[in-house]
Design a protein around this motif. Structure first.
Motif, mmCIF file in Angstrom:
data_model
loop_
_atom_site.group_PDB
_atom_site.id
_atom_site.type_symbol
_atom_site.label_atom_id
_atom_site.label_comp_id
_atom_site.label_asym_id
_atom_site.label_seq_id
_atom_site.Cartn_x
_atom_site.Cartn_y
_atom_site.Cartn_z
ATOM 1 N N PHE A 102 13.641 16.045 -46.703
ATOM 2 C CA PHE A 102 13.352 15.184 -47.843
ATOM 3 C C PHE A 102 11.843 15.047 -48.001
ATOM 4 C CE2 PHE A 102 17.326 13.920 -45.882
ATOM 5 C CZ PHE A 102 18.200 13.812 -46.952
ATOM 6 N N LYS A 103 11.330 15.448 -49.151
ATOM 7 C CA LYS A 103 9.890 15.309 -49.400
ATOM 8 C C LYS A 103 9.561 13.848 -49.661
ATOM 9 C CE LYS A 103 8.099 16.816 -53.281
ATOM 10 N NZ LYS A 103 7.520 17.704 -54.315
ATOM 11 N N LEU A 104 8.569 13.319 -48.950
ATOM 12 C CA LEU A 104 8.147 11.936 -49.109
ATOM 13 C C LEU A 104 6.821 11.806 -49.844
ATOM 14 C CD1 LEU A 104 9.002 10.599 -45.527
ATOM 15 C CD2 LEU A 104 10.455 10.623 -47.563
ATOM 16 N N MET A 105 5.959 12.825 -49.720
ATOM 17 C CA MET A 105 4.623 12.733 -50.314
ATOM 18 C C MET A 105 4.050 14.123 -50.518
ATOM 19 S SD MET A 105 1.253 10.824 -48.710
ATOM 20 C CE MET A 105 2.210 9.332 -48.428
ATOM 21 N N ASP A 106 3.380 14.332 -51.636
ATOM 22 C CA ASP A 106 2.668 15.576 -51.892
ATOM 23 C C ASP A 106 1.277 15.521 -51.270
ATOM 24 O OD1 ASP A 106 4.516 17.131 -53.451
ATOM 25 O OD2 ASP A 106 4.199 15.715 -55.095
ATOM 26 N N PRO A 107 0.691 16.679 -50.937
ATOM 27 C CA PRO A 107 -0.670 16.686 -50.386
ATOM 28 C C PRO A 107 -1.693 16.388 -51.460
ATOM 29 C CG PRO A 107 0.087 18.932 -50.712
ATOM 30 C CD PRO A 107 1.260 18.038 -51.030
ATOM 31 N N ASN A 108 -2.802 15.770 -51.035
ATOM 32 C CA ASN A 108 -3.889 15.460 -51.959
ATOM 33 C C ASN A 108 -5.187 15.424 -51.160
ATOM 34 O OD1 ASN A 108 -5.524 14.679 -54.045
ATOM 35 N ND2 ASN A 108 -4.691 12.611 -54.232
ATOM 36 N N GLU A 109 -5.974 16.497 -51.272
ATOM 37 C CA GLU A 109 -7.216 16.653 -50.534
ATOM 38 C C GLU A 109 -6.956 16.481 -49.038
ATOM 39 O OE1 GLU A 109 -10.067 14.092 -52.367
ATOM 40 O OE2 GLU A 109 -10.246 15.344 -54.158
ATOM 41 N N LEU A 110 -7.476 15.422 -48.394
ATOM 42 C CA LEU A 110 -7.287 15.251 -46.959
ATOM 43 C C LEU A 110 -5.957 14.604 -46.609
ATOM 44 C CD1 LEU A 110 -10.859 14.074 -45.860
ATOM 45 C CD2 LEU A 110 -9.885 16.376 -45.755
ATOM 46 N N SER A 151 1.861 18.322 -43.428
ATOM 47 C CA SER A 151 1.201 19.598 -43.727
ATOM 48 C C SER A 151 -0.103 19.335 -44.471
ATOM 49 C CB SER A 151 2.104 20.504 -44.571
ATOM 50 O OG SER A 151 3.209 20.956 -43.819
ATOM 51 N N TRP A 152 -1.188 19.887 -43.934
ATOM 52 C CA TRP A 152 -2.502 19.785 -44.559
ATOM 53 C C TRP A 152 -2.911 21.128 -45.163
ATOM 54 C CZ3 TRP A 152 -1.188 17.268 -40.122
ATOM 55 C CH2 TRP A 152 -1.468 15.905 -40.033
ATOM 56 N N VAL A 153 -3.462 21.076 -46.359
ATOM 57 C CA VAL A 153 -4.062 22.258 -46.967
ATOM 58 C C VAL A 153 -5.538 22.240 -46.579
ATOM 59 C CG1 VAL A 153 -4.474 23.535 -49.094
ATOM 60 C CG2 VAL A 153 -2.432 22.092 -48.880
ATOM 61 N N LEU A 154 -5.906 23.013 -45.559
ATOM 62 C CA LEU A 154 -7.274 22.971 -45.049
ATOM 63 C C LEU A 154 -8.252 23.651 -45.991
ATOM 64 C CD1 LEU A 154 -6.611 23.743 -41.266
ATOM 65 C CD2 LEU A 154 -6.777 21.519 -42.414
ATOM 66 N N ARG A 155 -7.827 24.768 -46.537
ATOM 67 C CA ARG A 155 -8.585 25.468 -47.566
ATOM 68 C C ARG A 155 -7.621 26.452 -48.210
ATOM 69 N NH1 ARG A 155 -12.303 30.216 -45.078
ATOM 70 N NH2 ARG A 155 -10.982 30.843 -43.329
ATOM 71 N N LYS A 156 -8.123 27.223 -49.155
ATOM 72 C CA LYS A 156 -7.243 28.148 -49.847
ATOM 73 C C LYS A 156 -6.539 29.068 -48.857
ATOM 74 C CE LYS A 156 -7.127 31.650 -53.479
ATOM 75 N NZ LYS A 156 -7.914 32.447 -54.451
ATOM 76 N N ILE A 289 10.720 29.578 -62.048
ATOM 77 C CA ILE A 289 9.772 28.834 -61.236
ATOM 78 C C ILE A 289 8.408 29.470 -61.469
ATOM 79 C CG2 ILE A 289 9.095 28.222 -58.902
ATOM 80 C CD1 ILE A 289 11.968 28.202 -58.101
ATOM 81 N N LYS A 290 7.567 28.768 -62.206
ATOM 82 C CA LYS A 290 6.286 29.374 -62.564
ATOM 83 C C LYS A 290 5.487 29.752 -61.326
ATOM 84 C CE LYS A 290 5.834 27.081 -67.037
ATOM 85 N NZ LYS A 290 5.002 26.203 -67.866
ATOM 86 N N SER A 291 5.507 28.883 -60.347
ATOM 87 C CA SER A 291 4.845 29.195 -59.085
ATOM 88 C C SER A 291 5.316 28.233 -58.033
ATOM 89 C CB SER A 291 3.313 29.103 -59.237
ATOM 90 O OG SER A 291 2.702 29.233 -57.978
ATOM 91 N N SER A 292 5.789 28.763 -56.918
ATOM 92 C CA SER A 292 6.184 27.901 -55.820
ATOM 93 C C SER A 292 4.979 27.161 -55.278
ATOM 94 C CB SER A 292 6.821 28.725 -54.699
ATOM 95 O OG SER A 292 8.038 29.276 -55.142
ATOM 96 N N LYS A 293 3.786 27.649 -55.558
ATOM 97 C CA LYS A 293 2.610 27.022 -55.001
ATOM 98 C C LYS A 293 2.375 25.632 -55.599
ATOM 99 C CE LYS A 293 -1.729 28.653 -53.124
ATOM 100 N NZ LYS A 293 -2.657 29.752 -53.039
ATOM 101 N N THR A 294 2.983 25.329 -56.760
ATOM 102 C CA THR A 294 2.860 23.998 -57.312
ATOM 103 C C THR A 294 3.512 22.969 -56.403
ATOM 104 O OG1 THR A 294 4.918 24.272 -58.562
ATOM 105 C CG2 THR A 294 2.866 24.867 -59.662
ATOM 106 N N ASN A 295 4.343 23.427 -55.488
ATOM 107 C CA ASN A 295 5.015 22.512 -54.566
ATOM 108 C C ASN A 295 4.188 22.214 -53.318
ATOM 109 O OD1 ASN A 295 7.362 21.008 -54.360
ATOM 110 N ND2 ASN A 295 8.324 22.425 -52.932
ATOM 111 N N ILE A 296 3.091 22.964 -53.110
ATOM 112 C CA ILE A 296 2.324 22.770 -51.893
ATOM 113 C C ILE A 296 0.841 22.547 -52.150
ATOM 114 C CG2 ILE A 296 3.938 24.090 -50.490
ATOM 115 C CD1 ILE A 296 2.150 26.496 -50.655
ATOM 116 N N ASN A 297 0.420 22.600 -53.387
ATOM 117 C CA ASN A 297 -1.004 22.329 -53.677
ATOM 118 C C ASN A 297 -1.106 21.201 -54.675
ATOM 119 O OD1 ASN A 297 -2.187 24.164 -51.990
ATOM 120 N ND2 ASN A 297 -2.284 25.789 -53.501
#
Length: 297
Positions: A102-110, A151-156, A289-297
């Motif tokens: 279950f997704k609880l929160m999307d990533p946002n910067e840090l 999950s953290w998006v550290l950089r591209k 699905i235009k891009s699955s990446k919209t789910n992780i960025n």
């Protein structure tokens, strides 16, 4: 024979879905959602109508397992092999096995993405999950883990993942094969902590690199076994991601090397060179699905 017929039916349905379904827009590994790369735990979920079918070559042609994006926020895992055969031991009953994230929160910067993951399974019979030269691992009855994933998006194209939680196991057995100093350990109705840290680098659209370290339960390799210590590394490939044929374009494979230590019996299980444990297809049905990446960025 019934198991084989069911396996061929599932393969037929998979092939038909991939050949005649809507055109997907997955652009290689850099734009995809990873759920358990190299036995890690991410905080990402599939989009609604997105599917992943995973096949182990060691069980082919019988089906292995699949993931289904029920909604954008809920992803379910379907354990096909135990469902159709109960691990092929009498009384051949389907094994109740379900995993939900279950997704609880999307990533946002840090700020990391956050998800809650739970998996329950009941084994009617004792199942030996590892019968190696140095160690035997088996379990029976109920097992249930509950994890919080970050999950953290550290950089591209670079991601860091952390998972923490607890596992309950009804009957868990470890045994060593050391003839000079044989060790055994049995746990009945035990609760154990789980910690998992992993990193993945989406190096190219056709290759991603992975490393994982964990204490306790993992999902893929020696699955649902708590109290083990594990490190793994490897890579995923999408060799045909530019193909005009959807069956090839959505095909992926994971190659993994791992070392598992069982402290209760001072024994290990390892396959240090990256091997070919399973391949999979990741695609969408029901909408573009235009891009699955919209789910992780």
């Amino acid at each position: 024979m019934m198991h084989l017929r069911i396996g061929y039916v599932i393969w037929g349905l998979l092939s038909a879905s991939l050949c005649v379904g809507q055109s997907d827009s997955l652009q290689g590994l850099q734009s995809e959602v990873f759920l358990h790369p190299a036995d890690g735990f991410t905080a990402f979920t599939l989009k609604r109508g997105e599917f992943v079918y995973n096949q182990s070559p060691f069980t082919f042609p019988l089906p292995s397992w699949a993931w289904w994006g029920i909604t954008d926020n809920i992803t379910a895992e379907i354990d096909l092999l135990p469902l159709i055969g109960g691990f092929f031991q009498p009384p051949h009953l389907p094994v109740p096995s379900i995993n939900l994230r279950f997704k609880l929160m999307d990533p946002n910067e840090l700020i990391p993405a956050v998800a809650f993951e739970t998996m329950y399974q009941h084994l009617w019979n004792k199942v030996t999950q590892s019968d190696q030269p140095y160690a035997i691992v088996s379990r029976q009855g109920n097992s249930w883990y509950n994890h919080l994933n970050f999950s953290w998006v550290l950089r591209k194209n670079l991601y860091l993942h952390l998972s923490m939680g607890l596992s309950y196991t009804e009957n868990l057995y470890f045994g060593s094969r050391d003839t000079l100093s044989r060790k055994e350990k049995f746990y009945a109705r035990s609760v154990s902590p789980d910690v998992n840290v992993s990193i993945d680098y989406r190096w190219k659209p056709w290759m991603s690199l992975h490393a994982t370290a964990s204490q306790g339960t993992t999902f893929v390799y020696l699955d649902n076994i708590p109290r083990k210590q594990q490190v793994s590394y490897g890579f995923r490939v999408a060799p045909f991601y530019k193909s005009r044929y959807r069956f090839l374009r959505t095909f992926r494979a994971e190659f993994i090397g791992y070392y598992i230590y069982l402290p209760d019996i001072d024994a290990s299980i390892s396959s240090l060179l990256p091997v070919f444990p399973y391949f999979y297809w990741q695609w969408s049905i029901g909408r573009n699905i235009k891009s699955s990446k919209t789910n992780i960025n």
